[in-house]
Motif scaffolding. Structure first.
Motif, mmCIF file in Angstrom:
data_model
loop_
_atom_site.group_PDB
_atom_site.id
_atom_site.type_symbol
_atom_site.label_atom_id
_atom_site.label_comp_id
_atom_site.label_asym_id
_atom_site.label_seq_id
_atom_site.Cartn_x
_atom_site.Cartn_y
_atom_site.Cartn_z
ATOM 1 N N ILE A 45 -18.687 19.203 -12.397
ATOM 2 C CA ILE A 45 -18.912 17.975 -13.153
ATOM 3 C C ILE A 45 -19.934 17.121 -12.411
ATOM 4 O O ILE A 45 -19.683 16.675 -11.288
ATOM 5 C CB ILE A 45 -17.603 17.159 -13.313
ATOM 6 N N LYS A 77 -17.542 14.379 -19.904
ATOM 7 C CA LYS A 77 -17.410 15.774 -19.484
ATOM 8 C C LYS A 77 -15.998 16.080 -18.995
ATOM 9 O O LYS A 77 -15.443 17.141 -19.284
ATOM 10 C CB LYS A 77 -18.436 16.077 -18.383
ATOM 11 N N LYS A 81 -13.530 18.779 -20.835
ATOM 12 C CA LYS A 81 -13.045 19.960 -20.106
ATOM 13 C C LYS A 81 -11.523 20.008 -20.078
ATOM 14 O O LYS A 81 -10.909 21.051 -20.332
ATOM 15 C CB LYS A 81 -13.593 19.956 -18.678
#
Length: 379
Positions: A45, A77, A81
């Motif tokens: 990330i 992000k 995820k």
């Protein structure tokens, strides 16, 4: 258990993951690889605003609208995820600011993480609100903040550390105290500032995977090799200048007996390779306990100049100079200790063996993983 480890400093979470995995647990490591150090992660990330143009664009948007695009991207992000993954039993953050984004955005991510786990813990293993406050209040005889305390003109250099005391980071710190299952310290430098805190769950030493680190027997037939690896971004706060000055004297005094190996800003994989052949490793001055680089070097049998203060000796019931050399902000002292080792190479051999034994006893990655599991279960 399903465990999410967020962030990485000095390979701590990688080693912990190896210990937990060896004990049969499922572990996911998420992080940004800690910059040039390039540590392995399962979920990478980072923000996209790295090149000069995009960075200027991000800064411009922040100045105009007060919006940090980097923080927004990281938050997006992370949520994307984790939403696709099954729920975790435990989430552990490497730091109060483990995503390296604005504290308000960090706080919102913490709130999100709490909805995806049964338990949320935070490590104190780098600068945070408690440790910086303790250092600024002269809680240590010396610390990474000592140069700043001695010279307030260094304020710009210390912006990153001092930010942990500003309003937003203080709010984040108190949210962590109120809404997580606890804080765990990884060495004495972070343990001492937390003593007496109701959310402090104790000191768990850094895990070292000794199955992956071979002991390197000392060969003292030739010159004694001294390694000094510098991270220029942290040189001031680690006290590297004291080592540099001491080495000038040592090089002049023992030119025929020693060889000095120096590096600056090399990736982790290169760093550990370059010091493999040394006998003595100069790690850091401003510390009471060992950081990760020192511990790995000790596991290989290097004689390390690092934090080894009396509080640390008492905690592990050790004698001075038995497994590491306490590095002080005193050039004459460092020269004296280096000279002692150069003139008595048998001491190098003895400390080398004792250093490895200490790591196996107090820092073995599987034993440390068990300590974490016990703490996570208890709280």
């Amino acid at each position: 258990m399903r465990i999410l480890l967020v962030g990485e400093y000095s390979r701590l979470h990688n080693s912990l993951k190896e210990g937990l995995t060896a004990l049969g647990h499922e572990v996911v490591l998420m992080g940004n690889k800690d910059g040039f150090k390039d540590y392995p992660v399962d979920i990478y990330i980072n923000q996209s605003f790295q090149n000069k143009f995009l960075h200027k664009f991000k800064v411009g948007i922040y100045k105009l609208f007060g919006i940090d695009l980097g923080s927004l991207e990281i938050a997006y992000k992370v949520k994307k995820k984790l939403t696709s993954l099954p729920r975790f039993d435990v989430v552990q953050l490497i730091n109060e600011s483990s995503f390296s984004i604005q504290p308000k955005a960090e706080l919102k991510l913490l709130q999100f993480l709490k909805t995806n786990t049964n338990k949320l813990f935070v490590l104190s293993c780098s600068y945070d609100h408690s440790s910086v406050k303790h250092m600024l209040n002269n809680g240590f005889t010396y610390s990474a903040m000592t140069p700043y305390l001695n010279d307030r003109s260094l304020k710009d250099h210390y912006k990153f550390k001092l930010q942990y005391l500003n309003k937003d980071f203080t709010t984040l710190h108190h949210y962590i105290l109120d809404h997580t299952n606890g804080i765990i310290a990884t060495d004495m430098d972070y343990h001492l500032p937390l003593v007496g805190n109701s959310k402090y769950r104790g000191l768990i030493p850094n895990p070292i995977n000794t199955d992956k680190i071979d002991y390197l027997p000392m060969d003292l037939d030739g010159k004694i090799k001294i390694f000094h690896g510098i991270n220029s971004h942290a040189a001031l706060t680690k006290g590297n200048a004291y080592f540099t000055e001491a080495l000038k004297i040592i090089e002049e005094r023992y030119a025929d007996k020693i060889a000095i190996i120096a590096t600056t800003n090399v990736p982790y994989k290169d760093y550990i390779q370059r010091y493999n052949n040394c006998h003595i490793l100069l790690d850091m001055v401003y510390a009471y306990d060992q950081g990760y680089n020192a511990l790995e070097a000790m596991a290989k049998g290097k004689v390390v100049f690092t934090g080894a203060e009396q509080e640390w000796l008492n905690h592990y019931n050790l004698e001075e100079d038995s497994v590491a050399i306490n590095a002080l902000p005193d050039v004459a002292y460092l020269v004296e200790k280096l000279s002692w080792l150069i003139e008595h190479p048998e001491k190098i051999s003895a400390i080398s063996l004792q250093a490895r034994a200490f790591i196996e006893k107090e820092h073995h990655y599987k034993t440390i993983a068990q300590h974490y599991l016990k703490t996570w279960t208890k709280f």
